[in-house]
Enzyme design. Structure first.
Site, PDB file in Angstrom:
ATOM      1  N   ARG A   6       4.735 -20.245   6.021  1.00  0.00           N
ATOM      2  CA  ARG A   6       3.451 -19.673   5.558  1.00  0.00           C
ATOM      3  C   ARG A   6       2.330 -20.696   5.724  1.00  0.00           C
ATOM      4  O   ARG A   6       1.225 -20.351   6.111  1.00  0.00           O
ATOM      5  CB  ARG A   6       3.542 -19.255   4.088  1.00  0.00           C
ATOM      6  CG  ARG A   6       4.760 -18.402   3.733  1.00  0.00           C
ATOM      7  CD  ARG A   6       4.639 -16.945   4.167  1.00  0.00           C
ATOM      8  NE  ARG A   6       5.817 -16.205   3.749  1.00  0.00           N
ATOM      9  CZ  ARG A   6       6.800 -15.830   4.578  1.00  0.00           C
ATOM     10  NH1 ARG A   6       6.730 -16.076   5.872  1.00  0.00           N
ATOM     11  NH2 ARG A   6       7.853 -15.172   4.104  1.00  0.00           N
ATOM     12  N   LYS A  36      15.730  -4.530  -7.221  1.00  0.00           N
ATOM     13  CA  LYS A  36      14.681  -4.844  -6.233  1.00  0.00           C
ATOM     14  C   LYS A  36      15.179  -4.477  -4.846  1.00  0.00           C
ATOM     15  O   LYS A  36      15.801  -5.297  -4.159  1.00  0.00           O
ATOM     16  CB  LYS A  36      14.305  -6.327  -6.312  1.00  0.00           C
ATOM     17  CG  LYS A  36      13.285  -6.765  -5.257  1.00  0.00           C
ATOM     18  CD  LYS A  36      12.624  -8.072  -5.612  1.00  0.00           C
ATOM     19  CE  LYS A  36      11.769  -8.561  -4.458  1.00  0.00           C
ATOM     20  NZ  LYS A  36      10.875  -9.667  -4.851  1.00  0.00           N
ATOM     21  N   GLU A  65      18.703  -7.917  -6.056  1.00  0.00           N
ATOM     22  CA  GLU A  65      17.971  -7.633  -4.819  1.00  0.00           C
ATOM     23  C   GLU A  65      18.881  -7.558  -3.605  1.00  0.00           C
ATOM     24  O   GLU A  65      19.204  -8.589  -3.005  1.00  0.00           O
ATOM     25  CB  GLU A  65      16.884  -8.700  -4.582  1.00  0.00           C
ATOM     26  CG  GLU A  65      16.092  -8.445  -3.302  1.00  0.00           C
ATOM     27  CD  GLU A  65      14.984  -9.466  -3.035  1.00  0.00           C
ATOM     28  OE1 GLU A  65      14.908 -10.472  -3.753  1.00  0.00           O
ATOM     29  OE2 GLU A  65      14.213  -9.245  -2.097  1.00  0.00           O
ATOM     30  N   SER A  70       8.440  -6.232  -0.172  1.00  0.00           N
ATOM     31  CA  SER A  70       7.608  -5.686   0.912  1.00  0.00           C
ATOM     32  C   SER A  70       8.270  -5.883   2.269  1.00  0.00           C
ATOM     33  O   SER A  70       8.041  -5.073   3.172  1.00  0.00           O
ATOM     34  CB  SER A  70       6.191  -6.264   0.875  1.00  0.00           C
ATOM     35  OG  SER A  70       6.167  -7.668   1.002  1.00  0.00           O
ATOM     36  N   GLY A  71       9.052  -6.932   2.442  1.00  0.00           N
ATOM     37  CA  GLY A  71       9.959  -7.052   3.587  1.00  0.00           C
ATOM     38  C   GLY A  71       9.369  -7.095   4.974  1.00  0.00           C
ATOM     39  O   GLY A  71      10.074  -6.827   5.938  1.00  0.00           O
ATOM     40  N   GLY A  72       8.077  -7.379   5.107  1.00  0.00           N
ATOM     41  CA  GLY A  72       7.478  -7.428   6.441  1.00  0.00           C
ATOM     42  C   GLY A  72       6.590  -6.231   6.745  1.00  0.00           C
ATOM     43  O   GLY A  72       6.048  -6.117   7.846  1.00  0.00           O
ATOM     44  N   ARG A  89       5.014 -11.398   0.486  1.00  0.00           N
ATOM     45  CA  ARG A  89       4.032 -11.408   1.563  1.00  0.00           C
ATOM     46  C   ARG A  89       2.893 -10.419   1.331  1.00  0.00           C
ATOM     47  O   ARG A  89       1.724 -10.747   1.561  1.00  0.00           O
ATOM     48  CB  ARG A  89       4.715 -11.104   2.905  1.00  0.00           C
ATOM     49  CG  ARG A  89       5.417 -12.310   3.469  1.00  0.00           C
ATOM     50  CD  ARG A  89       6.448 -11.938   4.513  1.00  0.00           C
ATOM     51  NE  ARG A  89       7.637 -11.345   3.939  1.00  0.00           N
ATOM     52  CZ  ARG A  89       8.685 -10.936   4.636  1.00  0.00           C
ATOM     53  NH1 ARG A  89       8.665 -11.039   5.953  1.00  0.00           N
ATOM     54  NH2 ARG A  89       9.738 -10.432   4.047  1.00  0.00           N
TER      55      ARG A  89
HETATM   56  P1  13P Z   1       8.553  -9.926   0.405  1.00  0.00           P
HETATM   57  O1  13P Z   1       7.730  -8.958  -0.410  1.00  0.00           O
HETATM   58  O2  13P Z   1       7.716 -10.844   1.263  1.00  0.00           O
HETATM   59  O3  13P Z   1       9.655  -9.240   1.140  1.00  0.00           O
HETATM   60  O4  13P Z   1       9.230 -10.929  -0.615  1.00  0.00           O
HETATM   61  C1  13P Z   1       9.824 -10.425  -1.748  1.00  0.00           C
HETATM   62  C2  13P Z   1      10.977 -11.244  -2.125  1.00  0.00           C
HETATM   63  O5  13P Z   1      11.070 -11.726  -3.234  1.00  0.00           O
HETATM   64  C3  13P Z   1      12.048 -11.446  -1.132  1.00  0.00           C
HETATM   65  O6  13P Z   1      13.158 -12.015  -1.750  1.00  0.00           O
END
Ligand code: 13P
Length: 339
Positions: free
Chosen positions: A33, A219, A177, A261-263, A292
């Site tokens: 980042r 999550k 998650e 959000s995952g990209g 992100r």
């Molecule tokens: P993102 O929203 O960027 O996917 O990150 C969330 C997260 O905690 C990933 O482990």
């Protein structure tokens, strides 16, 4: 195990019109980042950046909890105040990422197993002492023509369940998650099938390992088209398929579901969450736990310059407010343009 206390923390993490800030990038991930904005990855720079976020009074009005990397849990702000205190003063719950990352899984080429169970009780006890009230563990599942394998799905689900049971034993509410990655050219149906299989396996393991569903947060990924799939499913389809899978797999005893959000782009992540909440009739709170999709904008605005801190905080506040509205099903695309 104090299920009432674990449940109270879970409910606070998904309190109305708020969501979670995932600021738990490992030193390697924050490097990527910072590289993108030309900032050197030093301990003081990581501290300054995260302090900027936690001191964003307007944004923090929409944040119920913050997931921290272990380093941040023990860092102090420039004026000596522990960063955890800044989060508490903003009315949010501090939490800690406790996994050691997804590592190549022996015997399963191309797949990973998330590690970090060794020494976990002690790590959690110390984090609790420092103020953490919840924890996070991320399992990663990849989609390929021949993946995921049952072996990898099962091993990751088992580790997630052992982690969750250990958290509850130590008085921290686990964020569970299991992330099915977006990478690939697969259609949304494939993501739906894999996500359903993964969530079914995770909840089976949570039950076997005696995890109290009332005292956890799920999550998950959203059900979306692969990043390189020629047909990108529209917002309403993503919402409908994601909610259908969650209803089939996540018992109503789970207080809340907070998406990664995952990209996805910032606005996509907001639009999808909003569309799901507009469906109504959901047995759990549906909100955000974005990394992100909450931080890209403030990182770009900041670029490591002290004079840009107010602009970065404004960018963070905007995304936090948009996602807060989405958590209520009250977001409108026009609000983005207006800003
Ligand atoms: P993102 O929203 O960027 O996917 O990150 C969330 C997260 O905690 C990933 O482990």
């Amino acid at each position: 195990m104090d299920i009432a206390a674990l449940n109270a923390t879970a409910l606070k993490m998904v309190e109305p019109d708020k969501g979670l800030l995932a600021a738990d990038e490992s030193t390697g991930t924050i490097q990527k980042r910072f590289d993108a904005i030309g900032v050197e990855n030093t301990e003081p720079n990581r501290r300054d950046y995260r302090e900027l976020l936690f001191r964003s009074a307007e944004a923090m009005d929409y944040i119920s909890g913050v997931i921290l990397f272990r380093e941040t849990l023990y860092q102090d702000a420039a004026d000596g105040t522990p960063l955890v205190k800044l989060i508490e003063q903003a009315g949010a719950v501090p939490g800690i990422k406790v996994d050691e990352g997804a590592k190549p899984m022996a015997g399963f080429p191309g797949e990973t197993l998330t590690e970090g169970l060794d020494g976990l009780p002690d790590l959690l006890a110390k984090a609790h002492e420092r103020g953490a009230r919840f924890a996070k563990w991320r399992a990663v599942i990849s989609i390929r023509p021949d993946l995921p394998s049952w072996g990898a799905v099962h091993a990751n689900a088992h580790a997630l369940a052992r982690y969750a049971a250990t958290c509850q034993d130590q008085g921290l509410t686990p964020i569970v998650e299991p992330e099915v990655l977006m990478d690939g050219d697969h259609d949304i149906e494939v993501c739906e099938r894999v996500t359903r299989h993964v969530l079914q396996t995770v909840f089976a393991e949570l039950n076997i390992q005696r995890v109290a569903l009332e005292g956890m947060i799920l999550k998950p990924n959203m059900v979306v088209s692969g990043l390189d799939c020629p047909r990108q499913a529209p917002v309403e389809e993503v919402a409908r398929r994601t909610v259908a899978v969650l209803k089939a797999c996540a018992p109503a005893a789970v207080p809340g579901i907070a998406f990664l959000s995952g990209g996805q782009s910032d606005e996509q992540a907001t639009a999808h969450l909003d569309a799901m909440n507009r469906l109504g009739g959901l047995p759990w709170k549906l909100t955000f736990s974005y990394g992100r999709a909450l931080q890209q904008a403030p990182q770009a605005a900041w670029a490591g310059r002290p004079e840009n801190v107010p602009a970065a905080q404004r960018a963070f506040a905007h995304r936090a407010r948009m996602n807060s509205l989405a958590s209520l099903g009250r977001w409108e695309g026009v609000l983005e343009r207006a800003a």
